[in-house]
Write a protein that holds these residues in place. Structure first.
Motif, PDB file in Angstrom:
ATOM      1  N   ALA A 164       0.821  -1.209   0.000  1.00 57.10           N
ATOM      2  CA  ALA A 164       0.000   0.000   0.000  1.00 57.10           C
ATOM      3  C   ALA A 164       0.854   1.257   0.000  1.00 57.10           C
ATOM      4  O   ALA A 164       0.411   2.327  -0.443  1.00 57.10           O
ATOM      5  CB  ALA A 164      -0.923   0.001   1.215  1.00 57.10           C
ATOM      6  N   HIS A 165       2.072   1.143   0.499  1.00 56.73           N
ATOM      7  CA  HIS A 165       3.018   2.256   0.497  1.00 56.73           C
ATOM      8  C   HIS A 165       3.664   2.426  -0.880  1.00 56.73           C
ATOM      9  O   HIS A 165       4.086   3.535  -1.239  1.00 56.73           O
ATOM     10  CB  HIS A 165       4.094   2.003   1.551  1.00 56.73           C
ATOM     11  CG  HIS A 165       5.112   3.096   1.689  1.00 56.73           C
ATOM     12  ND1 HIS A 165       4.817   4.327   2.231  1.00 56.73           N
ATOM     13  CD2 HIS A 165       6.425   3.146   1.341  1.00 56.73           C
ATOM     14  CE1 HIS A 165       5.904   5.085   2.217  1.00 56.73           C
ATOM     15  NE2 HIS A 165       6.894   4.394   1.689  1.00 56.73           N
ATOM     16  N   LEU A 172      -7.549  -1.599   1.663  1.00 56.80           N
ATOM     17  CA  LEU A 172      -6.520  -2.323   2.398  1.00 56.80           C
ATOM     18  C   LEU A 172      -7.129  -2.961   3.636  1.00 56.80           C
ATOM     19  O   LEU A 172      -7.784  -2.281   4.436  1.00 56.80           O
ATOM     20  CB  LEU A 172      -5.394  -1.371   2.807  1.00 56.80           C
ATOM     21  CG  LEU A 172      -4.270  -1.937   3.684  1.00 56.80           C
ATOM     22  CD1 LEU A 172      -3.509  -3.040   2.951  1.00 56.80           C
ATOM     23  CD2 LEU A 172      -3.303  -0.828   4.112  1.00 56.80           C
ATOM     24  N   ASN A 213       4.047   2.462   7.052  1.00 62.31           N
ATOM     25  CA  ASN A 213       3.431   2.101   5.770  1.00 62.31           C
ATOM     26  C   ASN A 213       2.066   2.752   5.574  1.00 62.31           C
ATOM     27  O   ASN A 213       1.714   3.161   4.462  1.00 62.31           O
ATOM     28  CB  ASN A 213       3.279   0.577   5.672  1.00 62.31           C
ATOM     29  CG  ASN A 213       4.601  -0.127   5.438  1.00 62.31           C
ATOM     30  OD1 ASN A 213       5.544   0.439   4.905  1.00 62.31           O
ATOM     31  ND2 ASN A 213       4.669  -1.385   5.851  1.00 62.31           N
ATOM     32  N   ILE A 214       1.283   2.824   6.647  1.00 61.92           N
ATOM     33  CA  ILE A 214      -0.077   3.332   6.487  1.00 61.92           C
ATOM     34  C   ILE A 214      -0.208   4.816   6.821  1.00 61.92           C
ATOM     35  O   ILE A 214      -1.297   5.383   6.706  1.00 61.92           O
ATOM     36  CB  ILE A 214      -1.073   2.536   7.350  1.00 61.92           C
ATOM     37  CG1 ILE A 214      -0.804   2.740   8.838  1.00 61.92           C
ATOM     38  CG2 ILE A 214      -1.040   1.058   6.999  1.00 61.92           C
ATOM     39  CD1 ILE A 214      -1.901   2.170   9.726  1.00 61.92           C
ATOM     40  N   ASN A 216       0.657   7.426   5.255  1.00 60.93           N
ATOM     41  CA  ASN A 216       0.230   8.265   4.138  1.00 60.93           C
ATOM     42  C   ASN A 216      -0.773   7.570   3.223  1.00 60.93           C
ATOM     43  O   ASN A 216      -1.055   8.058   2.134  1.00 60.93           O
ATOM     44  CB  ASN A 216       1.456   8.707   3.317  1.00 60.93           C
ATOM     45  CG  ASN A 216       2.408   9.571   4.130  1.00 60.93           C
ATOM     46  OD1 ASN A 216       1.981  10.492   4.825  1.00 60.93           O
ATOM     47  ND2 ASN A 216       3.697   9.263   4.056  1.00 60.93           N
ATOM     48  N   TYR A 217      -1.310   6.453   3.690  1.00 61.90           N
ATOM     49  CA  TYR A 217      -2.301   5.739   2.895  1.00 61.90           C
ATOM     50  C   TYR A 217      -3.635   6.484   2.970  1.00 61.90           C
ATOM     51  O   TYR A 217      -4.100   6.838   4.054  1.00 61.90           O
ATOM     52  CB  TYR A 217      -2.456   4.311   3.420  1.00 61.90           C
ATOM     53  CG  TYR A 217      -3.573   3.542   2.747  1.00 61.90           C
ATOM     54  CD1 TYR A 217      -3.463   3.150   1.418  1.00 61.90           C
ATOM     55  CD2 TYR A 217      -4.734   3.220   3.444  1.00 61.90           C
ATOM     56  CE1 TYR A 217      -4.492   2.454   0.795  1.00 61.90           C
ATOM     57  CE2 TYR A 217      -5.754   2.521   2.830  1.00 61.90           C
ATOM     58  CZ  TYR A 217      -5.633   2.152   1.509  1.00 61.90           C
ATOM     59  OH  TYR A 217      -6.647   1.467   0.895  1.00 61.90           O
ATOM     60  N   THR A 218      -4.262   6.707   1.808  1.00 62.36           N
ATOM     61  CA  THR A 218      -5.476   7.531   1.776  1.00 62.36           C
ATOM     62  C   THR A 218      -6.721   6.755   1.355  1.00 62.36           C
ATOM     63  O   THR A 218      -7.814   7.323   1.309  1.00 62.36           O
ATOM     64  CB  THR A 218      -5.290   8.711   0.795  1.00 62.36           C
ATOM     65  OG1 THR A 218      -4.986   8.208  -0.514  1.00 62.36           O
ATOM     66  CG2 THR A 218      -4.156   9.619   1.257  1.00 62.36           C
ATOM     67  N   LEU A 221      -9.624   1.690   4.539  1.00 60.04           N
ATOM     68  CA  LEU A 221      -8.803   0.852   5.419  1.00 60.04           C
ATOM     69  C   LEU A 221      -9.683   0.112   6.414  1.00 60.04           C
ATOM     70  O   LEU A 221     -10.507   0.710   7.115  1.00 60.04           O
ATOM     71  CB  LEU A 221      -7.792   1.721   6.175  1.00 60.04           C
ATOM     72  CG  LEU A 221      -6.947   1.019   7.245  1.00 60.04           C
ATOM     73  CD1 LEU A 221      -6.054  -0.049   6.629  1.00 60.04           C
ATOM     74  CD2 LEU A 221      -6.104   2.041   8.018  1.00 60.04           C
ATOM     75  N   THR A 246      -5.901   8.151   6.987  1.00 61.25           N
ATOM     76  CA  THR A 246      -7.007   8.166   6.050  1.00 61.25           C
ATOM     77  C   THR A 246      -8.318   8.453   6.770  1.00 61.25           C
ATOM     78  O   THR A 246      -8.538   8.002   7.910  1.00 61.25           O
ATOM     79  CB  THR A 246      -7.113   6.824   5.290  1.00 61.25           C
ATOM     80  OG1 THR A 246      -8.236   6.880   4.401  1.00 61.25           O
ATOM     81  CG2 THR A 246      -7.293   5.650   6.243  1.00 61.25           C
TER      82      THR A 246
END
Length: 288
Positions: A164-165, A172, A213-214, A216-218, A221, A246
């Protein structure tokens, strides 16, 4: 036999504590038949799905093998990364039945060095393989033009989080996930033993960091964990949830379940269906 021994010791412990209970040990505690996937099995689900065993060439030429279940008019594609003990041929059947019920395509691969796949596993190699698997899906219009959801359990959550990164994914799922290698170790060592134990973590393991890893995940989730999970305790999932930035995140603590069996709960199907639908709707809104 080690597993059987653990069961017996556990039962004896309960008997000593209770002194008045009868615990039944049956054949199922000794027999662990394979649970592979066949087309006949898929047909029995009544979903008009097709099973194909595929080979994906990793960047270094290693052959990664797995199973792809597709259906006409699928609305999403789900890629599953299993835990440390997962093998498709021995554990894939029930898993595939559960995870292919949402009008989705489903891809399940054996990790390199596991089951049908070639090679020798390392954390970095498994993470690189995940990128190759993702790119394989995106290169197929029938799979990659749909919203892509990545689901990782335990070891697979480390792979899914890193993917995801590295790649744009739409949904995710982190199930029974750790935060970092240090966080996992700290959760396993009782507080009263910590002052007497000094553990050295290798540099490669120290680089495992799902918190980063998460960050900056947008996308959508879903963090899932069994309330009785002793391998990756609830506290680790709670830390991941707090770290995630997110706006579309949820933490589900599954009542009565432990490590790796949250998807077998009675409420799982409705909850997961809602998550998949949220991913589909979010993807559709992006296209407007």
């Amino acid at each position: 036999m080690k597993r059987v021994g653990n069961i017996i010791m556990f039962c004896m412990g309960l008997l000593l504590l209770s002194a008045c209970q009868t615990i039944s040990i049956t054949e199922k505690h000794f027999l662990y038949p394979d649970d592979s996937i066949t087309q006949d099995q898929v047909d029995s689900w009544g979903r008009q799905q097709q099973l194909e065993f595929i080979v994906i060439a990793a960047a270094d030429g290693t052959e990664l093998k797995g199973a792809l279940i597709t259906q006409v008019n699928a609305r999403s594609t789900l890629i599953y990364f299993g835990g440390n003990q997962f093998r498709l041929e021995s554990q894939g059947g029930e898993l595939a039945k559960i995870l292919s019920q949402f009008g989705n395509n489903l891809l399940i691969m054996d990790h390199r060095g596991y089951g049908m796949s070639q090679g020798s596993p390392t954390i970095s190699a498994l993470q690189t393989d995940a990128v190759d698997i993702y790119d394989y899906v995106k290169s197929d219009p029938n799979l990659g033009e749909l919203p892509v959801i990545i689901h990782g359990l335990s070891l697979g959550s480390m792979i899914a989080g890193r993917l995801a990164h590295q790649r744009p994914i739409d949904g995710l799922v982190l199930e029974g996930s750790t935060t970092t290698a240090q966080g996992l170790i700290d959760a396993q060592v009782p507080w009263y033993a910590a002052p007497f134990i000094e553990l050295s973590i290798s540099e490669k393991l120290a680089n495992v960091d799902n918190l980063a890893n998460i960050e900056n995940y947008t996308g959508q989730l879903l963090i899932m964990v069994g309330e009785n999970d002793q391998t990756t305790p609830v506290s680790l999932s709670e830390s991941l949830y707090k770290q995630a930035t997110t706006a579309s995140k949820q933490l589900v603590v599954v009542e009565g379940k432990g490590h790796g069996n949250a998807i077998k709960s009675e409420d799982f199907s409705a909850m997961y269906k809602a998550f998949v639908q949220s991913v589909i709707l979010a993807k559709a809104s992006e296209a407007l």
